[in-house]
Design a protein around this motif. Structure first.
Motif, short mmCIF file in Angstrom:
data_model
loop_
_atom_site.label_atom_id
_atom_site.label_comp_id
_atom_site.label_asym_id
_atom_site.label_seq_id
_atom_site.Cartn_x
_atom_site.Cartn_y
_atom_site.Cartn_z
N LYS A 1 42.40 39.25 33.69
CA LYS A 1 41.39 38.62 34.65
C LYS A 1 42.14 38.98 36.10
CE LYS A 1 38.26 35.59 32.69
NZ LYS A 1 37.44 34.22 32.83
N TRP A 2 40.94 39.46 37.15
CA TRP A 2 41.48 39.77 38.44
C TRP A 2 40.72 38.71 39.29
CZ3 TRP A 2 42.31 45.49 39.99
CH2 TRP A 2 42.82 45.56 41.10
N LEU A 3 41.38 37.88 39.79
CA LEU A 3 40.32 36.79 40.81
C LEU A 3 40.60 37.38 42.23
CD1 LEU A 3 42.23 33.44 39.15
CD2 LEU A 3 40.31 35.04 38.49
N HIS B 1 36.72 35.91 38.95
CA HIS B 1 36.94 37.20 38.31
C HIS B 1 35.85 38.30 39.30
CE1 HIS B 1 38.17 40.17 35.60
NE2 HIS B 1 37.02 40.58 35.11
N ASP C 1 32.20 39.60 31.76
CA ASP C 1 33.76 39.74 31.35
C ASP C 1 34.50 40.84 31.34
OD1 ASP C 1 36.19 37.93 30.74
OD2 ASP C 1 35.86 38.52 28.85
N ARG D 1 36.66 44.04 32.23
CA ARG D 1 38.08 43.95 32.62
C ARG D 1 38.24 45.30 33.37
NH1 ARG D 1 41.09 39.36 30.49
NH2 ARG D 1 39.18 38.06 30.13
#
Length: 369
Positions: free
Chosen positions: A27-29, A35, A344, A346
């Motif tokens: 996950k890239w916040l 995300h 979701d 990625r």
């Protein structure tokens, strides 16, 4: 009490840990701790800031249609991203082709130095028609983060033959109904242009796409066409908002989509994928002396683990970003799709290396430049 809560929230966000490396598939916040929602995206480097544009997804399968629009994020270092909001919004106007519930995929933005406008192109499918329309849409803005004004969607190059298409094939007759799909005869006919001929007057199919601006300022729109069997590379007008009518066919009949193009030295390179729907497959690469081609296949660029390099590390290409200030260094950008819960999805970002003048992408659990 109210002020204590505000102070606590300020401290929470100000103390949010800064990202200092890439961790593909995790996950890239963003700056809000959410995300990043910019799938099938591309990046524009403008005035010392990177801007990431991509598909805004929502929960569930419905997220594979456009319920919101195109999201934009900004960054100074490529690791930490600030949410800039929705750059292009879908419409609630039932007469608009950009109505909520249509399909907007793979948006890319380029800057036109002459008009001082930002131009966005994207793959556009009409609401309720699946992938039948196979159009490409264009929108413009005076501000990089938008809002972008939707102009139109088209099937490109109506009534125009590619500049590299031989006269001998323009009059060749095919009985398309008699050709079994996915047979050897089907691929041979596709390579010769059976679908090109079929769509000549209506305009060509335009699905998975990218944009490329060459050093001379000339811009090209690269898209999967002819029932996804052949790539088209089309020159854009000086304002980047339309097609000049000059275009070529690339990798004819070889079924490539998800194109991403970049230049190293005097050569142009392209990374693509095969056709397996949402399921990942082995990436392909190709090289040319000019964006319009001809293009020569170089094979699968991926090396390493994380499942299998024959699935492009369980992802699909979307863009290749040259690293500013670093000669001949590039980032391969790809999406790991989750069609059952689109939001979701990625991101797989990996460095591109070169071995014997061929691009090579190796899996790394984490890396930085």
């Amino acid at each position: 009490m109210r002020y204590s809560l505000i102070i606590s929230l300020v401290l929470l966000f100000s103390c949010q840990e800064k990202v200092s490396k890439f961790t593909p598939g995790e996950k890239w916040l963003d700056n809000n701790g959410v995300h990043i929602n910019a799938h099938g995206g591309g990046i524009l480097d403008h005035e010392n800031t990177y801007y990431w544009f991509g598909e805004h997804k929502v929960d569930g399968k419905i997220g594979n249609t456009s319920q919101v629009g195109v999201h934009c994020y900004s960054s100074k270092d490529l690791y930490n991203w600030t949410d800039e909001g929705i750059a292009l919004s879908v419409s609630n106007d039932t007469t608009s082709l950009l109505i909520k519930g249509c399909v907007i995929e793979r948006p890319k933005v380029i800057y036109n130095a002459k008009s001082k406008q930002f131009v966005m192109w994207f793959h556009h499918e009409l609401k309720g028609q699946g992938y039948k329309a196979a159009m490409t849409g264009v929108a413009v803005s005076d501000q990089i983060t938008g809002p972008y004004q939707y102009l139109k969607s088209v099937n490109p190059n109506s009534g125009i033959w590619p500049i590299d298409y031989p006269d001998s094939l323009k009059t060749k007759n095919y009985n398309l109904e008699s050709i079994k799909k996915w047979s050897k005869e089907y691929f041979n006919a596709a390579a010769e242009g059976v679908f090109l001929q079929r769509d000549l007057q209506k305009g060509q199919m335009a699905r998975d796409m990218t944009l490329y601006v060459d050093v001379d300022g000339k811009a090209y729109h690269i898209f999967s066409s002819e029932e996804n069997t052949t790539l088209h590379i089309a020159e854009l007008t000086d304002n980047y908002q339309d097609f000049t009518g000059k275009y070529t066919r690339a990798l004819e009949g070889q079924c490539n989509e998800a194109p991403a193009i970049f230049k190293k030295g005097e050569k142009y390179y392209m990374i693509t994928s095969g056709l397996t729907g949402w399921k990942p497959n082995a990436a392909r690469s190709a090289v040319a002396d000019h964006p319009l081609g001809p293009w020569t296949s170089l094979g699968n660029p991926c090396r390493g683990s994380e499942g299998d390099n024959n699935t492009t590390f369980k992802s699909q290409s979307t863009y290749v970003l040259p690293l500013k200030g670093k000669e001949d260094e590039f980032i391969f950008m790809a999406d790991r799709w989750t069609p059952e819960n689109a939001i979701d999805g990625r991101y797989i970002w990996l460095p591109i290396e070169f071995e014997e003048d061929k691009p090579v992408i190796k899996w790394q659990n984490e890396w930085y430049f």
